[in-house]
Enzyme design. Structure first.
Site, short mmCIF file in Angstrom:
data_model
loop_
_atom_site.label_atom_id
_atom_site.label_comp_id
_atom_site.label_asym_id
_atom_site.label_seq_id
_atom_site.Cartn_x
_atom_site.Cartn_y
_atom_site.Cartn_z
N GLY A 7 -14.79 34.29 -31.48
CA GLY A 7 -13.82 33.46 -30.78
C GLY A 7 -12.43 33.74 -31.32
O GLY A 7 -12.02 33.17 -32.32
N ALA A 8 -11.72 34.66 -30.65
CA ALA A 8 -10.42 35.12 -31.17
C ALA A 8 -9.27 34.43 -30.46
O ALA A 8 -8.27 35.05 -30.13
CB ALA A 8 -10.30 36.64 -31.02
N GLY A 9 -9.42 33.13 -30.22
CA GLY A 9 -8.33 32.37 -29.61
C GLY A 9 -7.24 32.06 -30.61
O GLY A 9 -6.93 32.88 -31.48
N ALA A 10 -6.66 30.87 -30.51
CA ALA A 10 -5.50 30.53 -31.33
C ALA A 10 -5.82 30.61 -32.83
O ALA A 10 -5.18 31.36 -33.57
CB ALA A 10 -5.00 29.15 -30.95
N ILE A 11 -6.82 29.85 -33.28
CA ILE A 11 -7.17 29.84 -34.70
C ILE A 11 -7.86 31.14 -35.09
O ILE A 11 -7.56 31.75 -36.12
CB ILE A 11 -8.06 28.63 -35.03
CG1 ILE A 11 -7.27 27.32 -34.84
CG2 ILE A 11 -8.58 28.73 -36.46
CD1 ILE A 11 -6.07 27.16 -35.75
N GLY A 12 -8.80 31.59 -34.28
CA GLY A 12 -9.51 32.82 -34.59
C GLY A 12 -8.60 34.02 -34.65
O GLY A 12 -8.74 34.89 -35.53
N LYS A 207 -9.46 14.53 -40.57
CA LYS A 207 -8.93 15.31 -39.45
C LYS A 207 -9.29 14.65 -38.11
O LYS A 207 -8.49 14.61 -37.19
CB LYS A 207 -9.48 16.74 -39.51
CG LYS A 207 -8.92 17.67 -38.44
CD LYS A 207 -7.46 18.00 -38.69
CE LYS A 207 -6.85 18.81 -37.55
NZ LYS A 207 -7.39 20.17 -37.47
N SER A 277 -4.70 21.10 -28.37
CA SER A 277 -5.60 22.09 -27.76
C SER A 277 -6.19 21.60 -26.45
O SER A 277 -6.40 22.39 -25.52
CB SER A 277 -6.71 22.46 -28.74
OG SER A 277 -7.49 21.33 -29.08
N GLU A 289 -12.59 20.60 -24.77
CA GLU A 289 -13.41 20.24 -25.93
C GLU A 289 -13.34 18.74 -26.18
O GLU A 289 -12.65 18.26 -27.07
CB GLU A 289 -12.92 21.02 -27.16
CG GLU A 289 -13.83 20.91 -28.35
CD GLU A 289 -13.37 21.78 -29.49
OE1 GLU A 289 -14.21 22.16 -30.30
OE2 GLU A 289 -12.16 22.09 -29.58
#
Length: 343
Positions: A7-12, A207, A277, A289
């Site tokens: 999962g190379a989205g924002a965080i990834g 969190k 998000s 999510e």
């Protein structure tokens, strides 16, 4: 170290660029236009006034990369649940999985692992229906991780990092194992703040105090994080939802001082103009999510025999908002369908 980020989205994407530039053999699992952009041009990270770039192997097929030394899951909860078997080609005998995610998503694979309490061994159904992640992947692989960075995919292949660089780590059983110490060292050397905590569930809940309200309110109102935490009416709603969440974590043995809510709100107010998000997903037409960030809190409240009326109300509103946009399954958990334990 051989590291695959699923999962190379924002965080990834943020993790992938920094870890690659730190000298690790990084690959990513991505999809769609983002995957095509990474394959053609690599990943670009905009952080402050600095632009960083890394050429990174990318695929939508996890079988291409083989067993890894470390797998980082940066998927949303529903994506991790749906993709669980796709993790298997990446796993050697002792490959750990780090859940770099919000709420209680892949964390559901370990949340009640080795707690010793009445729910020990119980999956969190709202984010791991049928315990698929627990059964197929195994909770013994999981290292807990709580993410603080504010990031966004501004266009395919380009990640913007706005603020914060902390990834808080912890073993589910509270030990300071060799693998978690190695992970902390790797992240630290890549420029991240990566403290190890003896009770990672404490950090998960702190969190969640923010995510349970910030995310759905942002998607319902289109307000940015600084607006949510400074407008009087929205701030009052946040505090009330945080108080309900605190009652749930207290019932599960996690004790967080009430004044931490004010600190959490003050820190969030510093992130000017950031879209949460859930709002990002709504605007981009991506599945939202909701269950990991809101439904899971309701579920754990029900397990403890607690009512969460404001969380229930906001949950119903955001579920319906997402359904009307076609971004949330019609058969996903509904607040009205969950009954209180011992009721």
């Amino acid at each position: 170290m051989k590291i695959c980020i699923f999962g190379a989205g924002a965080i990834g994407g943020y993790l992938a660029v920094e870890l690659s530039l730190a000298g690790h053999n990084v690959s990513v699992i991505a999809r769609g236009a983002h995957l095509a952009a990474i394959q053609q041009n690599g990943l670009t990270l905009l952080t402050g006034d600095v632009t960083k770039h890394a050429e990174i192997e990318a695929s939508d097929n996890s079988g291409r990369f083989g067993p890894q030394d470390l797998v980082i899951s940066a998927l949303k909860a529903h994506q991790a649940h749906a993709s669980v078997t796709q993790f298997l080609p990446l796993l050697g005998k002792e490959t750990p999985i780090v859940a770099a995610v919000n709420g209680i998503p892949l964390d559901s694979m370990w949340y009640f692992y080795k707690t010793g309490g009445p729910f020990d061994g119980l999956p969190v159904e709202s984010v791991d229906a049928g315990g698929r992640q627990w059964t197929i992947l195994g909770p013994e692989r999981a290292i807990g991780c709580v993410i603080d960075p504010a990031c966004e995919v501004i266009t395919p292949g380009i990640i913007k990092h706005t603020m914060f660089n902390r990834f808080t780590l912890g073993e589910p059983d509270g030990t300071r194992s060799e693998r978690v110490r190695v992970l902390s060292k790797i992240l630290s050397e890549a420029g991240f703040d990566a403290p190890i905590r003896d009770n990672i569930r404490w950090n998960v809940w702190l969190k969640l105090w923010g995510n349970v309200c910030f995310n759905p309110i942002s998607a319902l109102t289109y307000a940015t994080l600084d607006r949510i935490t400074t407008e009087a009416g929205l701030l009052t709603l946040c505090k009330a939802m945080m108080a309900e969440t605190q009652s749930v974590n207290e019932a599960h043995g996690i004790h967080i001082p009430h004044e931490m809510a004010d600190r959490r709100l003050a820190a969030a107010g510093l992130v000017i103009g950031h879209k949460m998000s859930m709002l990002q997903d709504l605007e981009r037409g991506r599945s939202m999510e909701i269950d990991a960030l809101v439904t899971s809190v309701q579920e754990l409240g029900r397990l403890a025999g607690l009512r969460t009326p404001l969380i229930d109300t906001v949950l119903s509103l955001i579920q319906e908002r997402a359904r009307t946009a076609g971004l949330y399954p019609t058969d996903s958990p509904k607040s009205s369908s969950m009954s209180l334990r011992n009721e």
